[in-house]
Scaffold this active site. Structure first.
Site, PDB file in Angstrom:
ATOM      1  N   ASP A   1      -4.240  -4.599   5.862  1.00  0.00           N
ATOM      2  CA  ASP A   1      -4.655  -5.459   4.750  1.00  0.00           C
ATOM      3  C   ASP A   1      -3.522  -6.431   4.443  1.00  0.00           C
ATOM      4  O   ASP A   1      -2.346  -6.065   4.453  1.00  0.00           O
ATOM      5  CB  ASP A   1      -4.990  -4.619   3.512  1.00  0.00           C
TER       6      ASP A   1
ATOM      7  N   SER B   1       0.861  -1.179   0.000  1.00  0.00           N
ATOM      8  CA  SER B   1       0.000   0.000   0.000  1.00  0.00           C
ATOM      9  C   SER B   1       0.895   1.225   0.000  1.00  0.00           C
ATOM     10  O   SER B   1       1.745   1.360  -0.874  1.00  0.00           O
ATOM     11  CB  SER B   1      -0.952  -0.040   1.204  1.00  0.00           C
TER      12      SER B   1
ATOM     13  N   HIS C   1      -2.711  -1.124  -3.388  1.00  0.00           N
ATOM     14  CA  HIS C   1      -3.943  -0.358  -3.170  1.00  0.00           C
ATOM     15  C   HIS C   1      -4.007   0.798  -4.155  1.00  0.00           C
ATOM     16  O   HIS C   1      -3.078   1.601  -4.262  1.00  0.00           O
ATOM     17  CB  HIS C   1      -3.992   0.179  -1.742  1.00  0.00           C
TER      18      HIS C   1
END
Length: 341
Positions: free
Chosen positions: A136, A17, A44
């Protein structure tokens, strides 16, 4: 006795990310050109627009980089990148793109890729968590471990954003914790490990159900009926539906529509909802004060002193409330933004 056939750890899935572009550039540059494994990457990304990630990664190392498409087979010695606004999933030995429910506010989501790889390929998979905030990828990495795969986490001290690596280390003990620059050599060894067909535990019913939700977007999933969790007191930030707590104590939630949230992501999202509500309230107060001042001026002009006094008091009280709220908003701590850029 017949000899049990074998296979290798020939699939690598990586998720990143914030700060992830730099980590992925280094990873691609250090992976040997002849590595006998397919690599799938989720970064992401915002839902709108296009991604330049594949173009960027092609400039580093010698591995070909492609944007994954549904039906594309796993290609050894190739990097497959998730496109924006689609989960990148594995079914058997090919990719599937899905517009299934977001997970922790993301599509593509790292957990969705990792979980699908664990379900489809079990011990053949190596999962990598790279730089990013929040968590995540953690649940997906646990799924890979539980299915007999290998797990690798970027050393938090090496990451531009250490949240995702640190959260991974809180929930499991990975096989390797490394700076990204050292991962290429480690992966080159891992993918040559031989694993027996049928090695690793079977995917649990809950793991398969969550994979099916990400792939097919089944509406109105009754998690309690599926034995996956209990109704919580929290609501989904995406659709305002009630969240079910899955596997109590594990910090993972889904609503009946299918949106998934970790505790970390839910806390951050609820903070965003709260802040948006405060800004909406401030705007309403400012508009009320402006209207009251206009009505005060009009009352003064027509000589209605009683009404002018009432409107003036309303404007003063509303301004005071707006100033208190404005001070509260400006005092909110800065938050790191989940972004792949």
């Amino acid at each position: 006795m017949a000899r049990v056939s074998s296979q290798y750890r020939d699939v690598i899935v990586a998720g990143a990310s914030a700060g992830g572009v730099e980590a992925l550039k280094t990873l691609v540059a250090t992976v040997p050109a002849d590595i006998p494994a397919a690599i799938a990457v989720v970064l992401h990304l915002p839902a709108g627009g296009t991604s330049a990630l594949a173009t960027i990664l092609r400039r580093f190392g010698t591995l070909p980089v492609v944007v994954a498409a549904s039906g594309m087979p796993l290609g050894r010695g190739r990097v497959h990148v998730a496109p924006p606004d689609h989960h990148l999933l594995l079914v058997d030995d090919q990719f599937v793109l899905s517009h299934g429910p977001t997970e922790s506010g993301h599509r593509p989501a790292i957990n969705a890729l990792f979980r699908s790889a664990a379900v489809a390929l079990g011990p053949r998979v190596t999962g990598i968590v790279l730089s990013g905030v929040l968590d995540d990828g953690v649940a997906g990495l646990v799924a890979i471990r539980d299915r007999g795969g290998r797990t690798v986490v970027q050393d938090p001290r090496d990451a531009l954003y250490s949240g995702m690596p640190r959260n991974a280390l809180r929930h499991l003990t990975p096989d390797h914790v490394l700076p990204v620059a050292d991962m290429g050599a480690a992966l080159n060894e891992l993918v040559r490990e031989e694993v027996g067909v049928g090695a690793g535990s079977s995917a649990s019913a809950s793991m398969r159900l969550e994979d099916r939700i990400a792939r097919l977007g089944h509406p109105s999933v009754d998690h309690e009926a599926e034995g996956m969790g209990e109704r919580s007191v929290f609501s989904c930030p995406d659709c305002q539906g009630t969240l079910n707590e899955l596997n109590r104590g594990q910090g993972w939630y889904r609503c009946t529509v299918g949106h998934a949230w970790s505790e970390e992501a839910l806390l951050a999202a609820q903070g965003d909802v709260f802040e948006r509500a405060l800004w909406t309230a401030l705007r309403s107060l400012d508009e009320k004060a402006n209207l009251a001042r206009r009505m005060h001026a009009a009352a003064v002009q027509r000589g209605d002193h009683w009404s002018a006094g009432r409107y003036g008091r309303t404007a003063d009280e509303t301004n005071e409330a707006a100033d208190v709220l404005r001070d509260r908003l400006t005092a909110l701590p800065d938050r790191q933004v989940e972004s792949g850029s």
